[in-house]
Design an enzyme around this catalytic site. Sequence first.
Site, PDB file in Angstrom:
ATOM      1  N   ASN A  11       0.861  -1.178   0.000  1.00 13.99           N
ATOM      2  CA  ASN A  11       0.000   0.000   0.000  1.00 13.99           C
ATOM      3  C   ASN A  11       0.900   1.230   0.000  1.00 13.99           C
ATOM      4  O   ASN A  11       1.476   1.574   1.024  1.00 13.99           O
ATOM      5  CB  ASN A  11      -0.906  -0.027   1.248  1.00 13.99           C
ATOM      6  CG  ASN A  11      -1.723   1.244   1.374  1.00 13.99           C
ATOM      7  OD1 ASN A  11      -1.818   2.031   0.427  1.00 13.99           O
ATOM      8  ND2 ASN A  11      -2.329   1.445   2.536  1.00 13.99           N
ATOM      9  N   LYS A  13       0.086   4.284  -0.378  1.00 16.00           N
ATOM     10  CA  LYS A  13      -0.531   5.507   0.161  1.00 16.00           C
ATOM     11  C   LYS A  13      -0.249   6.673  -0.783  1.00 16.00           C
ATOM     12  O   LYS A  13      -0.268   6.480  -1.995  1.00 16.00           O
ATOM     13  CB  LYS A  13      -0.047   5.754   1.594  1.00 16.00           C
ATOM     14  CG  LYS A  13      -0.189   4.483   2.441  1.00 16.00           C
ATOM     15  CD  LYS A  13       0.017   4.690   3.915  1.00 16.00           C
ATOM     16  CE  LYS A  13      -0.149   3.345   4.627  1.00 16.00           C
ATOM     17  NZ  LYS A  13      -0.109   3.466   6.078  1.00 16.00           N
ATOM     18  N   HIS A  98      -9.623   1.355   4.630  1.00 13.86           N
ATOM     19  CA  HIS A  98      -8.307   1.454   5.270  1.00 13.86           C
ATOM     20  C   HIS A  98      -8.418   2.400   6.465  1.00 13.86           C
ATOM     21  O   HIS A  98      -9.190   3.356   6.446  1.00 13.86           O
ATOM     22  CB  HIS A  98      -7.266   1.970   4.265  1.00 13.86           C
ATOM     23  CG  HIS A  98      -5.889   1.964   4.836  1.00 13.86           C
ATOM     24  ND1 HIS A  98      -5.404   3.009   5.578  1.00 13.86           N
ATOM     25  CD2 HIS A  98      -4.918   1.016   4.826  1.00 13.86           C
ATOM     26  CE1 HIS A  98      -4.178   2.708   5.990  1.00 13.86           C
ATOM     27  NE2 HIS A  98      -3.863   1.506   5.541  1.00 13.86           N
ATOM     28  N   GLU A 100      -6.733   4.794   7.456  1.00 17.05           N
ATOM     29  CA  GLU A 100      -6.580   6.236   7.174  1.00 17.05           C
ATOM     30  C   GLU A 100      -7.844   6.798   6.531  1.00 17.05           C
ATOM     31  O   GLU A 100      -8.192   7.962   6.748  1.00 17.05           O
ATOM     32  CB  GLU A 100      -5.337   6.466   6.312  1.00 17.05           C
ATOM     33  CG  GLU A 100      -4.073   6.327   7.159  1.00 17.05           C
ATOM     34  CD  GLU A 100      -2.900   5.659   6.477  1.00 17.05           C
ATOM     35  OE1 GLU A 100      -2.811   5.701   5.237  1.00 17.05           O
ATOM     36  OE2 GLU A 100      -2.066   5.064   7.192  1.00 17.05           O
ATOM     37  N   GLU A 170      -5.772  -4.947  10.287  1.00 18.29           N
ATOM     38  CA  GLU A 170      -4.731  -3.963  10.567  1.00 18.29           C
ATOM     39  C   GLU A 170      -5.079  -3.210  11.845  1.00 18.29           C
ATOM     40  O   GLU A 170      -5.838  -2.236  11.800  1.00 18.29           O
ATOM     41  CB  GLU A 170      -4.623  -2.960   9.408  1.00 18.29           C
ATOM     42  CG  GLU A 170      -4.243  -3.589   8.097  1.00 18.29           C
ATOM     43  CD  GLU A 170      -3.649  -2.551   7.152  1.00 18.29           C
ATOM     44  OE1 GLU A 170      -2.463  -2.687   6.817  1.00 18.29           O
ATOM     45  OE2 GLU A 170      -4.355  -1.616   6.769  1.00 18.29           O
ATOM     46  N   GLY A 176       2.109   2.176  10.932  1.00 18.63           N
ATOM     47  CA  GLY A 176       3.079   3.259  10.858  1.00 18.63           C
ATOM     48  C   GLY A 176       3.719   3.605  12.196  1.00 18.63           C
ATOM     49  O   GLY A 176       4.345   4.651  12.341  1.00 18.63           O
ATOM     50  N   SER A 215       2.989  -2.103  10.475  1.00 13.03           N
ATOM     51  CA  SER A 215       4.429  -2.122  10.771  1.00 13.03           C
ATOM     52  C   SER A 215       5.107  -3.435  10.388  1.00 13.03           C
ATOM     53  O   SER A 215       6.004  -3.908  11.097  1.00 13.03           O
ATOM     54  CB  SER A 215       4.692  -1.774  12.236  1.00 13.03           C
ATOM     55  OG  SER A 215       4.292  -0.442  12.488  1.00 13.03           O
TER      56      SER A 215
HETATM   57  P1  PGA Z   1       2.601   0.338   7.688  1.00 13.88           P
HETATM   58  O1  PGA Z   1       1.173   0.584   6.999  1.00 13.88           O
HETATM   59  O2  PGA Z   1       3.149  -0.922   7.108  1.00 13.88           O
HETATM   60  O3  PGA Z   1       3.413   1.553   7.311  1.00 13.88           O
HETATM   61  O4  PGA Z   1       2.361   0.226   9.150  1.00 13.88           O
HETATM   62  C1  PGA Z   1       0.322  -0.493   6.757  1.00 13.88           C
HETATM   63  C2  PGA Z   1      -0.961  -0.019   6.127  1.00 13.88           C
HETATM   64  O5  PGA Z   1      -1.376   1.113   6.418  1.00 13.88           O
HETATM   65  O6  PGA Z   1      -1.572  -0.726   5.321  1.00 13.88           O
END
Ligand code: PGA
Length: 251
Positions: A11, A13, A98, A100, A170, A176, A215
Site C-alpha cells: 500500500n 498511500k 483502510h 486512514e 490492521e 506506521g 508495521s
Molecule cells: P505500515 O502501513 O506498514 O506503514 O504500518 C500499513 C498499512 O497502512 O496498510
Amino acid sequence: MTMNRPILAANWKMNNGPTSAREFMKSFLDQYPRQNDRTVLFFPPAISLTTMAAAIADRRDIMLGVQNVYWKDQGAFTGELSVGMARDAGARVVLVGHSERRHVFGETDEETALKCAAVERGGLTPLLCVGELLDQREAGNAESVVVQQLRAGFSQMTQLATRDVLVAYEPVWAIGTGKTATPEDATAMHSVIRKELSALCGDRGRITPILYGGSVTSANAQTLLGAPQVDGLLVGGASLDAGSWLAVARA
Ligand code: PGA
C-alpha cells in the site's frame, strides 16, 4: 481471479507518482522473476496505475489495485474515481475502509458498505480493512469492533457465497508506529475473522484470504507469514523502498 498465497500487498498511500513508480518497478522487476507460489499486489496512487500496468505487462503473479473508490458509476463528483475507471486502468482489487480512510477522512461503516457493493457490481475484488484503535483494544473491545466492521462492510454485497473478497486485519495502533501485533495476537484475531467470514460467506469464507498489516518489515515478515491463519501481508512503509519490498515479497 487466481491469487496464489501468500499474498504480499504493497500500500503505497500518497507516495510514488508515475515517474517514481516507473523507476521503482524497473528496479523491482529486474530482481523479482515470476513466482508461482505467491501473489504480489500493488496499491499505487491511482494516477500511477497505467504506468504500473505497462511495467507489469503480462506478469500474472503481480496484480494492481486502487486505494479507494467512490460508489457511484460516474457523474458530478469532483475528485472521485469510479470502480469502472479503476478497472479500465488495470486495477483488479480495491482497498476499502483502510484505517486512514476511516480515521483521517472520517469514512463510516455505511460508506465502506456502499464501496464494497460498488466494487462487487463493477466486477473487482474488495480488500476490506478492519482493525481496532488502541483504546478499543485496551477496553477489551477489539474483537467486537473488528466483527462489526466486517459485518457492516460486507452488508450490501449480494454474492458473498460465490465471489472473491479479501480481508486485512490492521490494528490501528500498529500502522506506521513500529509496533506490530505478535504472531499470536494476529492468529487470534484472524481466527475471529475466519469464523465471521464463514457465517457471512458460507463455505467460501473458509478460504477467504486474511492479510495482516501494521508495521510489517523485512525483519518480521517471515515470522508473521508463518503464523497460523495469516494468508498474506499488507505493507505500507516497508513497501516504499524497492530493496525492503523485495525482501518482504520473497519472505
Ligand atoms: P505500515 O502501513 O506498514 O506503514 O504500518 C500499513 C498499512 O497502512 O496498510
